[in-house]
Every structure is written in C-alpha cells, then in structure tokens.
Scaffold this motif. Structure first.
Motif, PDB file in Angstrom:
ATOM      1  N   ILE A   1      43.461 135.679 -24.375  1.00  0.00           N
ATOM      2  CA  ILE A   1      43.050 134.750 -23.871  1.00  0.00           C
ATOM      3  C   ILE A   1      42.959 134.845 -22.234  1.00  0.00           C
ATOM      4  CG2 ILE A   1      44.361 132.581 -22.899  1.00  0.00           C
ATOM      5  CD1 ILE A   1      45.998 132.575 -25.335  1.00  0.00           C
ATOM      6  N   SER A   2      43.609 136.019 -21.581  1.00  0.00           N
ATOM      7  CA  SER A   2      43.309 136.363 -20.346  1.00  0.00           C
ATOM      8  C   SER A   2      41.710 136.535 -20.008  1.00  0.00           C
ATOM      9  CB  SER A   2      43.809 137.319 -19.854  1.00  0.00           C
ATOM     10  OG  SER A   2      45.166 137.106 -19.598  1.00  0.00           O
ATOM     11  N   PHE A   3      41.092 137.611 -21.028  1.00  0.00           N
ATOM     12  CA  PHE A   3      39.719 137.753 -21.067  1.00  0.00           C
ATOM     13  C   PHE A   3      38.900 136.594 -21.436  1.00  0.00           C
ATOM     14  CE2 PHE A   3      41.267 142.199 -23.127  1.00  0.00           C
ATOM     15  CZ  PHE A   3      41.452 142.722 -21.764  1.00  0.00           C
ATOM     16  N   GLY A   4      39.267 135.899 -22.257  1.00  0.00           N
ATOM     17  CA  GLY A   4      38.374 134.626 -22.450  1.00  0.00           C
ATOM     18  C   GLY A   4      38.441 133.667 -21.156  1.00  0.00           C
ATOM     19  N   ILE A   5      39.676 133.442 -20.640  1.00  0.00           N
ATOM     20  CA  ILE A   5      39.553 132.722 -19.167  1.00  0.00           C
ATOM     21  C   ILE A   5      38.579 133.419 -18.085  1.00  0.00           C
ATOM     22  CG2 ILE A   5      40.848 132.101 -17.233  1.00  0.00           C
ATOM     23  CD1 ILE A   5      43.229 131.587 -19.144  1.00  0.00           C
TER      24      ILE A   5
ATOM     25  N   LYS B   1      30.950 134.084 -25.782  1.00  0.00           N
ATOM     26  CA  LYS B   1      31.654 135.424 -26.230  1.00  0.00           C
ATOM     27  C   LYS B   1      32.024 136.260 -25.265  1.00  0.00           C
ATOM     28  CE  LYS B   1      31.607 134.227 -30.706  1.00  0.00           C
ATOM     29  NZ  LYS B   1      32.883 133.786 -31.245  1.00  0.00           N
ATOM     30  N   ASN B   2      33.376 136.598 -25.067  1.00  0.00           N
ATOM     31  CA  ASN B   2      33.708 137.547 -24.038  1.00  0.00           C
ATOM     32  C   ASN B   2      34.010 138.911 -24.795  1.00  0.00           C
ATOM     33  OD1 ASN B   2      34.413 137.877 -20.985  1.00  0.00           O
ATOM     34  ND2 ASN B   2      36.372 138.778 -22.002  1.00  0.00           N
ATOM     35  N   LEU B   3      33.170 139.473 -25.369  1.00  0.00           N
ATOM     36  CA  LEU B   3      33.122 140.946 -26.105  1.00  0.00           C
ATOM     37  C   LEU B   3      33.030 141.915 -25.455  1.00  0.00           C
ATOM     38  CD1 LEU B   3      31.041 139.770 -29.062  1.00  0.00           C
ATOM     39  CD2 LEU B   3      33.325 139.753 -29.125  1.00  0.00           C
TER      40      LEU B   3
END
Length: 324
Positions: free
Chosen positions: A47-51, A101-103
């Motif tokens: 979730i942190s990466f997505g934010i 997308k936060n890949l």
C-alpha cells in the motif's frame, strides 16, 4: 460532494480525490502495534508503494498546466461487473482512463502482448508473468461504455458506441520511477498504451494536439458529476485490533473460496475476477454472509452474481461458521 461550477479553466481541476489508501495503511499500522503479522506487514509495504506511485502521477498532473478534470479512485458496478479505476482524466479533446501500476524491476512486453517482470529479491533473480493491465483496463472501458450507453436513446447510443474509442482511451502508467519498461518487441497499438509516469503529460499533449475539441467545460463538469453519482464507496475491511486467541479459520476459508472460484471459472469459461475479486473475497471472509440478503450487502454482489454463485458461496461459508 458539492457540484463544481464553471471556473477559470486554465489548468487541472481535481474533481475527486481519494484518501482511501492512506486510511487503510493507517488502520493496518494501528493493528501492527498490537500484533506482529507478516502478511499485514507485506500488505502495508504494498500500500505504501502504491501511495507513492499515485503521488508521482498526482504531481505530474498538478504541474501540467493542462485544462482537465481529474477523478481519482472511482469504483463502478453494473450487472455483476465492477471496475476500480485509478484515474479518469478528462480533457476537452479526449478522456483517458488510467490504470496505475507501481511495479518494481524490468517490465517486458513481447510481440504477443504478454507481460513479464524481472527483479531481484534477497539476492535472487525472479522472473514472472503478470496479468495484462491492458486487458484489465479494457474491461474498465467496456463497463463505462455499457453504463453510459444505457442512458441514451437508440440513435444516440449507436453514435456513442461507434465513436466511444475515439473519445475514450486506455492508458497504463508505470508509477515507480525506478522501474524499466522494455517494449521493444511490443505491437504498436500496445506500445502506445503503456508509459512511465514522467511521460504522462507529454503523452496527453501529443495525443490531443491535432484533435478538435469534443467537449465543452460544461460537458466535463456534467461527466464528472455522472461518475461521482455512480461511484460506490468500497468500504475498507475493518481489522480487529486485538490478537486472535481462538482458531483463525480465515486462511482455510480463503483457500476454499479460491478453489471454488477457479473451478467455477473453468467450468463456465469466465475470468476468475468475474465470480469475485480478491477484495470481495476478503470482505466475504470478514463479514461471513449466510443468506443472500447478507451477501448482497457486500460491494460487488449484485442480483445477477448472487443468483449465479450466491448459494454456493454461502454453503462454503456456512461450513466454517457452523464449525466455529
């Protein structure tokens, strides 16, 4: 939310913003104060990466100086289908439906439109296939087309459907600045649908520069209000802040639901997400519905889906609820 009126339309208007991910992260972190849970820790990281990824996109949009209306985090449902849309960007010339997308690692697209990613974890190189975000986002567009088309007369519906993909465009944005996009062998129509966040504004400018205006500002306000009116607030699954002392059957139930979803999707030639998404599965595990009426209270379980799969799902859940 109050309706927007016309303003001095010279730059981006953030018509709908979302703090949902921040609230979910806060909830998980509060829970981790009471108990150590590796799955929750992993979810918190994701979730942190997505934010952070969506912050990158927000920054690009905010500093674009392009007249546009922006909706963040829109959830739509119709006839048992659903779409969680990260961003809808509406310019006077075109509407962009964005999947963020936060890949991590290198994202490769081959000439058959297959997506793979390669990254290093704990010193080990990993290469894995990933579900095509283009396919995922095309479903989002189809749902918008279906819902908007229902509200038009026969003639205007035909015109709307004929020109829908001229006016609406799918766009996949890789939000992690450290990710690498390898699309050397991707087909041309796929290449133009996948970009990195720092290319977003240039892409919008180039895509719309030779187009005539299709929408007035009032059109964009009306369309924004339409999306807001049809948006369903998907509730955050509440996490129990006290550690479980009794037997926790959630993992076993989750496995049974996954097995049912896979088996049913194969038998009916459906995509698994059509039966229920991962988020809907987590809500099933949390709320444990044992009647059709209880099942319908969960987002994503409308009449058609309950009619097709409701009794089977309830039977699986009842087994656990009765035993515990």
């Amino acid at each position: 939310m109050s309706l927007f009126q016309k303003n001095n339309f010279k730059g981006p208007v953030f018509f709908k913003e979302s703090l949902r991910a921040n609230k979910e992260l806060q909830q998980i972190n509060d829970n981790l104060k009471y108990t150590k849970d590796s799955q929750l820790e992993k979810k918190a990281k994701l979730i942190s990466f997505g934010i952070e990824g969506e912050k990158n996109i927000h920054f690009e949009l905010e500093n674009s100086h392009i007249p546009m209306y922006v909706l963040h985090d829109v959830y739509l449902e119709d006839e048992g289908l659903s779409a969680q849309i990260d961003y809808i960007i509406m310019t006077r010339k075109k509407i962009f439906v964005i999947e963020c997308k936060n890949l991590i690692g290198t994202i490769t697209i081959d000439n058959n439109n297959n997506f793979t990613r390669e990254y290093t974890l704990n010193g080990k190189k990993i290469k894995e296939g990933i579900y095509s975000p283009i396919t995922q986002n095309n479903r989002h567009l189809e749902l918008i087309k279906q819902m908007r088309g229902k509200e038009k007369g026969m003639l205007s519906k035909k015109i709307f459907e004929k020109y829908f993909y001229d006016n609406y465009q799918s766009l996949i944005v890789l939000a992690n600045p450290r990710s690498i996009l390898n699309n050397k062998y991707a087909k041309k129509d796929v290449k133009k649908q996948v970009i990195k966040a720092d290319q977003l504004i240039h892409y919008i400018q180039e895509t719309t520069k030779n187009n005539d205006n299709v929408y007035t500002e009032q059109d964009l306000i009306d369309l924004s209000n339409w999306f807001i009116a049809h948006h369903i607030e998907n509730p955050i699954t509440i996490i129990n802040e006290s550690p479980q002392k009794d037997y926790d059957f959630s993992d076993d139930l989750r496995q049974d639901l996954k097995k049912y979803r896979l088996k049913t999707s194969q038998e009916n030639n459906y995509k698994p997400y059509f039966i229920f998404t991962n988020q809907q599965m987590e809500n099933l595990i949390k709320l444990l519905p044992v009647t059709i009426d209880e099942l319908k209270k969960i987002n994503g379980f409308a009449d058609i889906k309950c009619e097709k799969f409701g009794n089977d799902i309830i039977s699986i859940i009842q087994k656990y609820k009765m035993d515990n």
